[in-house]
Each structure stands twice: as structure tokens, then as C-alpha cells.
Design an enzyme around this catalytic site. Structure first.
Site, short mmCIF file in Angstrom:
data_model
loop_
_atom_site.label_atom_id
_atom_site.label_comp_id
_atom_site.label_asym_id
_atom_site.label_seq_id
_atom_site.Cartn_x
_atom_site.Cartn_y
_atom_site.Cartn_z
N SER A 291 0.82 -1.21 0.00
CA SER A 291 0.00 0.00 0.00
C SER A 291 0.86 1.27 0.00
O SER A 291 1.55 1.55 -0.97
CB SER A 291 -0.95 -0.04 1.20
N ASP A 302 10.42 5.09 -10.02
CA ASP A 302 10.01 5.63 -11.32
C ASP A 302 10.75 6.91 -11.69
O ASP A 302 10.93 7.21 -12.88
CB ASP A 302 8.50 5.90 -11.32
N LYS A 316 -0.60 -4.24 -3.10
CA LYS A 316 -1.88 -3.70 -2.67
C LYS A 316 -2.00 -2.28 -3.19
O LYS A 316 -1.42 -1.34 -2.65
CB LYS A 316 -1.99 -3.74 -1.14
#
Length: 538
Positions: A291, A302, A316
Site C-alpha cells: 500500500s 520511477d 496492494k
């Protein structure tokens, strides 16, 4: 159920369509289905042959509906609502586990670090099947049952039986309840003269303040590089993860975005200067990182901001919103998915059913994914490219840049029995009786203790004898197999007794492969040379 109560429920049900942008035909169809539900409830109440508890009937209907959705949409009764929010808000007294009830079975999601359950060896994935002689599986098991049985005053005892994958018998544990702090930071210390370490165990309302205080503290000690440890961090509140990512990224970088069928895309971007935008960064993750941990590590990966080290995270990527119901209960309903800056959805599949979903970690172990990254298959459709040209993956957790295999060989049955019988913790408590002030006078800080304190043969023999007195027969082969774990665990617990969790994690870092790899990467710098973020900084 009084007629005015039914009217209130109907009014609430018919108010729901305002949340969605639906055409008239769809709204009419929804209202027809709502009418069916309300009619059945009234028919049962007024005409059914036996008396029925209307509240239980409605709750069961809600629970069954939510089972048809996703693994993270769930119902909370009004009695359970306050307890469910406690881990994000303050502290409580109990055994210290986060849990999930699935198919009438009580699963341990994770023991709270430093809590009573972790001290006796409760593990993520354990199924608690008996509590103080009461069966803890079946229709009667709900959040209230768990809170009533596991929470309680500090110092009181609870006996549980646990089913654990791979064991042919139930495991018995006696746990002494304690005050469970809801601190987000387990440890903050300098790993080397210029590398800082922060272990973050959850994301709560206090997390960002705790994090910034840790960074300030480390910078005063000369930190130039950072290891951020998110292993075992199952998530929590989303905003602190965004705030920490903002702290690590330069201005106007997309951190995460959320989007759902009835929820328009919402972007979260970095803003003003952060406390640690410049230094080299390693983030540690594993299969327990979920999460909010994945939001943070995904943004770091990224944007080529740092190196992700460890094993594939949980997966999740669903966003829940709370909907308060008229009687004070609530439904936390999945309304959107979150996506990393490159557009990756981190949510792992749940189309094969909830049993398969909750068995995912065990299935990864069975398939060899936790020890061999080549066993993890990613189709081309789930491959993405960062601005720096690195390939990253979606569709089921964050895949690290540097893989650290899980080593189960060090955990012998002898070691497991020692943990389960609380031998480590009880021995250290006994060992430290009358020594606390002497140790603090002899060792100036945790680094001094770590460098100078020696685990002598005398201490080890005392420990082995204490284990035998507690019913754990000495096993020479088992001891040899787990010798590092045993020796360092004793030393780490002594250090924790003197300097809280900072002392524990500093000592254990000597046999922590992920931690050691992070140090190597930060000192070598080779891994950072190809990252676009650091090229731009030159």
C-alpha cells in the site's frame, strides 16, 4: 426492526446514486435493486416464521455483498469502529498484531515490531485458531470477538493456538499483554559516518513528523546518504507516504495518481524543497511492504531517485473510502486504484478468489519466487520505462532493482522453539537484572556497545540451560544451523533493553543481508551512476 428504522435505511440507500455519474436508466435499475433489498428485509421482519435479529441479518447481507467485491472492501460495526482506528491514532493495550478475518478464520497480517506477539515468535500468515480455550474460527468470529479476546490490560496473559503452514501440529503460545505504541519509526541511527538508517513500520497520522525529526537528527550527525527501510511495512494512511516522497523528490514531480470508475483521476505532485532531495538513497522492501510503502518506493523507482533493494512487494494498490452508515457503523469501500508515475498499477490480481489472494505469499515461496527472481514472470504488457531508461514492472507489487533472496536455512526447529517459548526475551530480562546501570556506565552508546560487547561462551551456556529449564531441549545441530540468529538475537535484545529498538536493529544489521547490500551500494556508488536523477545533479 421498527418501521421508522426501515425508513431511515431506505432514505440512506436511495441517497447513494448521487455519488456516481449515472444516466437515468442506470439509476432506475439501481433503485429497482435497492427496492428488492428493502422489500426482503421487511418481508422477513413482518412475516418470517421465527424471530430474527434484524441487525445481524442486515450485517450478514452487507458482509456477503462485500465478499463479492475485492479483498480490501470491508464492513465495521459501530462497536468495532473506534478499535479499528486505534492503530492509526494512538496506543492501546493488547498482544500487538494486525489481523484480517477471512472465511471465518483469524489471519495474522503482521506482528507489531517490539510488541508481545513478535517477542514470542508470532509470524505473518499465522492463523489463530484458539484463544484462551475458545475456538477462534467460525461464524461467531468478527472484529469484536478478536478485540474482546486479544486486547486487555497490560500484564495480563492470553494463551493461543496457531496453525502455521508447514507444521503438522498446532503451536501453543502464552502472550503477556502490554501497551502497544503506535510509533511509525522503529529505529534511527547512523550506519556509517555518512549513511543514515531509518526503519519505518507503518504510515499513520504521526508518521511524517516522526520521519522529519529522524532526518533532522541524522543530518546533525553528518548524514549524506540514507537507507529507508520499509520491509514489513503494510501501509496505512496514504498522505504521509506522499509527504515523504515529496521530501525526497524535486519540485513538480508526479508522486502517485488515483483513478476509479466513479472517481476521476487525481494527481499528487511534489512541491517545495524537502529535507532530503540531494543525497543518495536506498529503499528496502519485501513481500510485507504494501500500500503506502508501494506508493513511496514506486515513486522513488520511477523517478530514478534511488535504488530499491529486497524482494517483490505485496501488491496492494486499492484505495478505500469510508462510508458512514446510519447506525454508526461504516463500510470501507474500494473506490479507486493508485498508479505510480510511469502508470503502473501495483495491485496484484484477485480474480481467482480470496483464498488464492491471501495465499499469495505462501504460493510465492512454494514456486521459489522468494529465493530466485527468475521465477517471477512479467508479461511485456506490464513492463514500463523510467525517464532514465530503466525497465520497471507493474501488475503485482514493486519489483526491486537489486534482489535479496529469503534465507530460511538459518531458522531451525530448535531456534523456532526458543522463540515460541519466549526464551530469548525472558533470558535477557533475567540476565540484565542489576546490570542496567553498569552497562550504561561501561558503554557510551549503542555503537560502543555493538563494537565492544562480546557474547562469551559463558553467556551462551547460560542461555542454553535457561532454554532447557523452559522445556526446550538442547539440539546441537539446530544450534549450529541457527548460531548467528541465536547469538545476535541475544546481543540485540540486550542492546534493546539499554537503548530501545535503535539498539536492537543496529546489532541485527550485522547479519541482515539487505541492510549490508544497501551499505555496499551506497559506498560503491556504481549503482547510481546510470540513474538519470544523479546524472542531472552532476
Amino acid at each position: 426492526m421498527p418501521r421508522n428504522s426501515i425508513v431511515v435505511i431506505l432514505a440512506f440507500l436511495f441517497s447513494l446514486p448521487v455519488f456516481a455519474q449515472e444516466n437515468k436508466k442506470e439509476v432506475d435499475e439501481l433503485n429497482l435493486q435497492l427496492n428488492k433489498i428493502a422489500y426482503v428485509i421487511q418481508a422477513i421482519h413482518y412475516t418470517y416464521v421465527d424471530s430474527v435479529k434484524d441487525e445481524r441479518l442486515v450485517e450478514d447481507a452487507i458482509l456477503q455483498m462485500l465478499k463479492e467485491l475485492d479483498p480490501h472492501s470491508y464492513y465495521i460495526s459501530k462497536e468495532e469502529l473506534r478499535e479499528a482506528d486505534e492503530p492509526m491514532m494512538g496506543s492501546f493495550e493488547g498482544i500487538g498484531v494486525s489481523f484480517q478475518i477471512f472465511n471465518d478464520t483469524l489471519y495474522v497480517i503482521a506482528p507489531i515490531p517490539g510488541g508481545p506477539s513478535e517477542k514470542v515468535g508470532i509470524l505473518a500468515g499465522d492463523r489463530i485458531v484458539e484463544i484462551d480455550g475458545d475456538k477462534s474460527y467460525g461464524d461467531h468470529v468478527n472484529n469484536k470477538f478478536v478485540f474482546d479476546h486479544l486486547k486487555g490490560p497490560k500484564g495480563t496473559k492470553v494463551n493461543i493456538k496457531v496453525y502455521r503452514e508447514g507444521w503438522d501440529k498446532l503451536l501453543d503460545f502464552e502472550i503477556i499483554r502490554d501497551k502497544i505504541p503506535v510509533n511509525s519509526i522503529d529505529a534511527t541511527f547512523m550506519a556509517t559516518k555518512d549513511i543514515g538508517y531509518i526503519r519505518l513500520n507503518r504510515f499513520s497520522l504521526t508518521t511524517y513528523d516522526e520521519y522529519t525529526e529522524s532526518v533532522r537528527q541524522l543530518k546533525k550527525q553528518g548524514m549524506k546518504k540514507l537507507i529507508l527501510d520499509l520491509r514489513g511495512n503494510s501501509g496505512g494512511v496514504m498522505q504521509p507516504a506522499i509527504d515523504i516522497a515529496d521530501d525526497l523528490l524535486s519540485d513538480d514531480k508526479l508522486i502517485v495518481y488515483t483513478e476509479g470508475r466513479a472517481q476521476p483521476r487525481k494527481d499528487y505532485n511534489s512541491t517545495y524543497d524537502g529535507y532530503f532531495e540531494e543525497g543518495e538513497l536506498v529503499v528496502l522492501i519485501d513481500e510485507g511492504s504494501a500500500s503506502s510503502s508501494e506508493i513511496l518506493s514506486g515513486a522513488v523507482q520511477d523517478w530514478d531517485r534511488g535504488i530499491i533493494v529486497g524482494r517483490r512487494s505485496f501488491g496492494k494498490g486499492l484505495v478505500q473510502n469510508p462510508f458512514m452508515l446510519p447506525d454508526g457503523s461504516a463500510v470501507r469501500l474500494t473506490v479507486a486504484r493508485y498508479y505510480t508515475p510511469t502508470g503502473r498499477s501495483i495491485q496484484k490480481p484477485y480474480d481467482k478468489g480470496l483464498v488464492d489472494y491471501y495465499s499469495d505469499i505462501y504460493n510465492r515461496l512454494r514456486k521459489g519466487e522468494l529465493v530466485d527472481p527468475s521465477k517471477i514472470e512479467f508479461p511485456d504488457s506490464l513492463k514500463y520505462t523510467t525517464p532514465g531508461g530503466r525497465t520497471v514492472y507493474g501488475g503485482g507489487g514493486i519489483m526491486p532493482d537489486v534482489f535479496i533472496p529469503w534465507d530460511s536455512t538459518q531458522y531451525s526447529n530448535y531456534y523456532t522453539d526458543l522463540v515460541r517459548k519466549r526464551v530469548f526475551n525472558e533470558f535477557v530480562i533475567k540476565f540484565m537484572e542489576g546490570k542496567h546501570d553498569k552497562f550504561l556506565a561501561k558503554y557510551s552508546d549503542i555503537k560502543d556497545f555493538d563494537n565492544k560487547f562480546e557474547m562469551t561462551d559463558k553467556i551462551i551456556q547460560e542461555f542454553i540451560k535457561y532454554g532447557e529449564d523452559r522445556g526446550v531441549k538442547y539440539d546441537e545441530e539446530g544450534f549450529k544451523q541457527s548460531e548467528d540468529q541465536i547469538v545476535y538475537s541475544i546481543k540485540a535484545l540486550i542492546s534493546r533493553n539499554l537503548w530501545t529498538m535503535d539498539g536492537y536493529f543496529l546489532v541485527m544489521s550485522a547479519i541482515d543481508e539487505g541492510y549490508q547490500k544497501a551499505i555496499q551500494i551506497l559506498e560503491d556508488k556504481g549503482e547510481f551512476k546510470e540513474l538519470s536523477y544523479y546524472k542531472k545533479k552532476k
